[in-house]
Write a protein that holds these residues in place. Structure first.
Motif, PDB file in Angstrom:
ATOM      1  N   TRP A 106       2.031   1.373   3.765  1.00 55.60           N
ATOM      2  CA  TRP A 106       3.034   1.076   4.554  1.00 55.60           C
ATOM      3  C   TRP A 106       4.171   1.768   4.548  1.00 55.60           C
ATOM      4  O   TRP A 106       4.368   2.601   3.783  1.00 55.60           O
ATOM      5  CB  TRP A 106       3.252  -0.416   4.136  1.00 55.60           C
ATOM      6  CG  TRP A 106       3.529  -0.796   2.829  1.00 55.60           C
ATOM      7  CD1 TRP A 106       5.007  -0.698   2.333  1.00 55.60           C
ATOM      8  CD2 TRP A 106       2.934  -1.134   1.641  1.00 55.60           C
ATOM      9  NE1 TRP A 106       5.084  -1.104   1.010  1.00 55.60           N
ATOM     10  CE2 TRP A 106       3.937  -1.430   0.613  1.00 55.60           C
ATOM     11  CE3 TRP A 106       1.515  -1.738   1.705  1.00 55.60           C
ATOM     12  CZ2 TRP A 106       3.496  -1.811  -0.538  1.00 55.60           C
ATOM     13  CZ3 TRP A 106       1.262  -1.974   0.533  1.00 55.60           C
ATOM     14  CH2 TRP A 106       2.202  -2.058  -0.733  1.00 55.60           C
ATOM     15  N   GLY A 107       5.026   1.637   5.683  1.00 54.95           N
ATOM     16  CA  GLY A 107       6.059   2.329   5.683  1.00 54.95           C
ATOM     17  C   GLY A 107       5.898   3.655   5.894  1.00 54.95           C
ATOM     18  O   GLY A 107       6.780   4.520   5.618  1.00 54.95           O
ATOM     19  N   GLY A 108       4.681   4.238   6.548  1.00 49.30           N
ATOM     20  CA  GLY A 108       4.532   5.522   7.021  1.00 49.30           C
ATOM     21  C   GLY A 108       3.931   6.206   5.609  1.00 49.30           C
ATOM     22  O   GLY A 108       3.674   7.264   5.717  1.00 49.30           O
ATOM     23  N   LEU A 109       3.634   5.496   4.516  1.00 54.34           N
ATOM     24  CA  LEU A 109       3.018   6.122   3.236  1.00 54.34           C
ATOM     25  C   LEU A 109       1.645   5.422   3.113  1.00 54.34           C
ATOM     26  O   LEU A 109       1.357   4.445   3.319  1.00 54.34           O
ATOM     27  CB  LEU A 109       3.819   5.962   2.167  1.00 54.34           C
ATOM     28  CG  LEU A 109       5.327   6.404   2.165  1.00 54.34           C
ATOM     29  CD1 LEU A 109       5.949   5.784   1.065  1.00 54.34           C
ATOM     30  CD2 LEU A 109       5.291   7.992   2.381  1.00 54.34           C
ATOM     31  N   GLU A 110       0.599   6.256   3.078  1.00 56.16           N
ATOM     32  CA  GLU A 110      -0.802   5.661   2.688  1.00 56.16           C
ATOM     33  C   GLU A 110      -1.485   6.718   1.802  1.00 56.16           C
ATOM     34  O   GLU A 110      -1.293   7.768   1.604  1.00 56.16           O
ATOM     35  CB  GLU A 110      -1.557   5.362   4.066  1.00 56.16           C
ATOM     36  CG  GLU A 110      -2.020   6.355   4.748  1.00 56.16           C
ATOM     37  CD  GLU A 110      -2.972   6.135   5.941  1.00 56.16           C
ATOM     38  OE1 GLU A 110      -3.431   6.907   6.361  1.00 56.16           O
ATOM     39  OE2 GLU A 110      -2.772   4.855   6.196  1.00 56.16           O
TER      40      GLU A 110
END
Length: 248
Positions: A106-110
């Motif tokens: 989430w938050g652009g991180l995966e």
């Protein structure tokens, strides 16, 4: 012709008392400090719960359908079961997943993990990612269902490169990620809704979502902090909509 004379001039700071030599200064920005930090962020836990008017076994089957996660769960962009229990469960008449490839974040991180999956039939579905991930299920319950902590998982970045799931900063977004769904039937009379038209009662069940995770670097926590608290509530609401669609 007279020989040429070479003059070598040596300058020293003392020759210029009013013009001190300026030395460059190093400044550590907030971002630089986070990137260079060797300390791991503290583990975090996100939770959400809902009471739903459905049979607990039916809800459990939806939760155990990991192959469908990417179709309805936010923050899960890919899901594929890669291993199953060797024999069908006698109560449910089906096999349960034991390993799956999950892309979560989430938050652009995966990050994509090959995760261990522990299924306690009718009660718990737990996915563990990262070498340091530990189950929240009691050891005796795991043993009773032939499950254990012996296997590990690996983490893969978006480029498909396999990285050790338990590595430190720089080896992936999450050091550990444990997602546990629990379904519990509500005792009759506690919250059963009577159908005045037929005189029957509706079965109710409690669904609890628990997400435990530890980022591999403080930077990731800073980047996703605005989103993190919303992750579990958004996921469980998506599951509620899934239950309405499938179970009516």
């Amino acid at each position: 012709m007279p020989p040429t004379r070479l003059l070598r001039l040596q300058l020293h700071p003392s020759h210029f008392p009013h013009s001190p030599i300026q030395r460059p200064t190093q400044r550590r920005t907030f971002l630089t400090s986070l990137l260079s930090s060797s300390a791991l962020p503290a583990p975090q836990t996100l939770t959400a719960s809902r009471r739903l008017p459905y049979n607990h076994a039916a809800l459990y089957s939806l939760i155990a359908d990991i192959n469908s996660y990417s179709a309805f769960l936010p923050y899960c962009s890919a899901s594929r079961v890669t291993a199953w229990t060797p024999r069908p469960d006698p109560e449910f008449g089906r096999r349960w997943p034991t390993r799956a490839d999950l892309t979560a974040g989430w938050g652009g991180l995966e990050q994509t993990y090959t995760s261990r999956v522990f299924c306690v039939p009718g009660t718990v579905v737990e996915a563990l990612s990262g070498e340091g991930a530990r189950s929240g299920i009691a050891p005796e319950v795991l043993a009773r269902h032939g499950l254990g902590e012996g296997t590990t998982s690996t983490a893969r970045g978006g480029d498909g490169e396999v990285r050790g799931g338990g590595g430190g900063g720089g080896e992936g977004v999450f050091k550990t990620l444990v997602t546990r769904w629990t379904v519990t039937p509500v005792k009759p009379g506690t919250a059963a809704a009577a159908d005045t038209r037929t005189g029957s009662t509706t079965e109710w069940s409690d669904v609890d979502l628990n997400i435990r995770f530890q980022f591999a670097n403080p930077l990731y926590g800073a980047v996703s902090s605005a989103v993190a608290d919303k992750v579990a509530p958004v996921m469980i609401e998506a599951f509620v909509e899934r239950a309405k669609k499938v179970l009516g």
